[in-house]
Design an enzyme around this catalytic site. Structure first.
Site, mmCIF file in Angstrom:
data_model
loop_
_atom_site.group_PDB
_atom_site.id
_atom_site.type_symbol
_atom_site.label_atom_id
_atom_site.label_comp_id
_atom_site.label_asym_id
_atom_site.label_seq_id
_atom_site.Cartn_x
_atom_site.Cartn_y
_atom_site.Cartn_z
ATOM 1 N N SER A 64 0.836 -1.207 0.000
ATOM 2 C CA SER A 64 0.000 0.000 0.000
ATOM 3 C C SER A 64 0.867 1.252 0.000
ATOM 4 C CB SER A 64 -0.916 -0.004 1.232
ATOM 5 O OG SER A 64 -1.655 1.191 1.322
ATOM 6 N N GLU B 50 5.812 2.191 14.605
ATOM 7 C CA GLU B 50 6.833 1.178 14.297
ATOM 8 C C GLU B 50 6.388 0.277 13.150
ATOM 9 O OE1 GLU B 50 9.369 -2.492 16.326
ATOM 10 O OE2 GLU B 50 8.397 -1.014 17.617
#
Length: 310
Positions: free
Chosen positions: A82, A108
């Site tokens: 994505s 993260e």
């Protein structure tokens, strides 16, 4: 100079700092081509206000207080794909470690996915947070995104309580949760390591885990645990077996008793649970037995008391 990008919305940072009012639902996009064009020559930590700077992804290091320990490889790859197409929509929030690296406070998972996507640089907002603040932001971000498994969430709660010295009530207020929710989560840490592992892996649900915790006898608890793993035991049935186990300690007798319970008793028990809004069990038959009612906070006890005395 690093490229700075102003943000028009609010985000996780705004939940913990009243001065940070511009960080959610960002419309920022940074793709591979952007990263190649813009090369930072001064530390991103020099940015002020709500500016965003592109920072080398290699300079970002995990937060040791990060509550989330497991990152699904398939989901990371999907996010990386994505990012290749749409870029990073929400900046990473990090703190200057003072040694040329930056500790990730929030993001993260996005950072890991950006590395998989081949990005050399990612958008970062620098914040000067204490260790406690870093832990709190990481916890809130993960809980909001439902990224933690029940054991990770419980461990994060305990870590924050131990580190900052706050009570369950204070923690619940900061998390925007009921105290009973926090208390139930923390109770999971009382399970043996093997059972905690099963909860982490999704083999045992939180509901099953609470049923196990209610069994006083260790051997009986282990027996019920094996039953849950090996058979299709629902949470309600596990709770019923746990209640009877506290009487007999025999898993086979318990299963038989649960199976042979009178429909009228079961119906009354269900009505009791619905009325009180908490765990309850009728142990016995229509002639003799006892009623067990559980509560997890003073508020719940007060509510049950008022209902019973009517």
């Amino acid at each position: 100079m690093p490229r700075r990008i102003g943000l028009g919305g609010k985000g996780i940072d705004a939940l913990l700092d009243n001065n940070d009012d511009n960080l959610q639902k960002q419309s920022l996009q940074v793709t591979q081509s952007d990263s190649q064009i813009i090369k930072s020559e001064t530390p991103a930590a020099k940015t002020k206000g709500h500016d965003v700077s592109l920072l080398s992804v290699d300079k970002l290091v995990p937060n040791p207080g990060q509550p989330r320990k497991n990152f699904d490889k398939t989901e990371l790859q999907e996010l990386a794909d994505s990012i290749k197409t749409f870029g990073i929509i929400q900046p990473i929030i990090a703190a200057n470690a003072g040694d040329g690296t930056y500790i990730i406070i929030a993001g993260e998972r996005r950072t890991r996915a950006a590395k998989l996507a081949g990005l050399a640089e990612v958008p970062v907002i620098i914040r000067d947070y204490t260790d406690q603040k870093r832990l709190e932001v990481s916890l809130i971000e993960n809980i909001q995104r439902t990224d933690l498994n029940p054991i990770e969430e419980a461990a994060a709660y305990k870590n924050l309580m131990d580190f900052s010295g706050i009570s369950q009530d204070e923690l619940a207020a900061r998390m925007g949760k009921n105290r009973s929710t926090v208390a139930n989560a923390l109770r999971l840490l009382k399970l043996p390591v093997e059972m905690q592992k099963s909860v982490e892996e999704g083999k045992v649900s939180s509901g099953h885990a609470r049923a196990l915790l209610s069994v006083a006898n260790v051997k009986a608890r282990d027996n019920l645990y094996r039953e849950i793993l090996d058979s299709d035991v629902s949470v309600r049935e596990a709770e019923k077996r746990a209640a009877v186990l506290n009487e007999s300690g025999d898993i086979k007798k318990t299963a038989k008793k649960v199976k042979n319970r009178l429909p009228d008793v079961v119906a009354m028990e269900e009505k009791l649970i619905s009325t009180l809004g908490t765990k309850a069990a009728i142990i016995g038959d229509l002639n003799k037995g006892r009623i067990s009612i559980e509560y997890f906070s003073m508020d719940e006890l007060d509510k049950i008391y008022k209902i019973l005395i009517g």
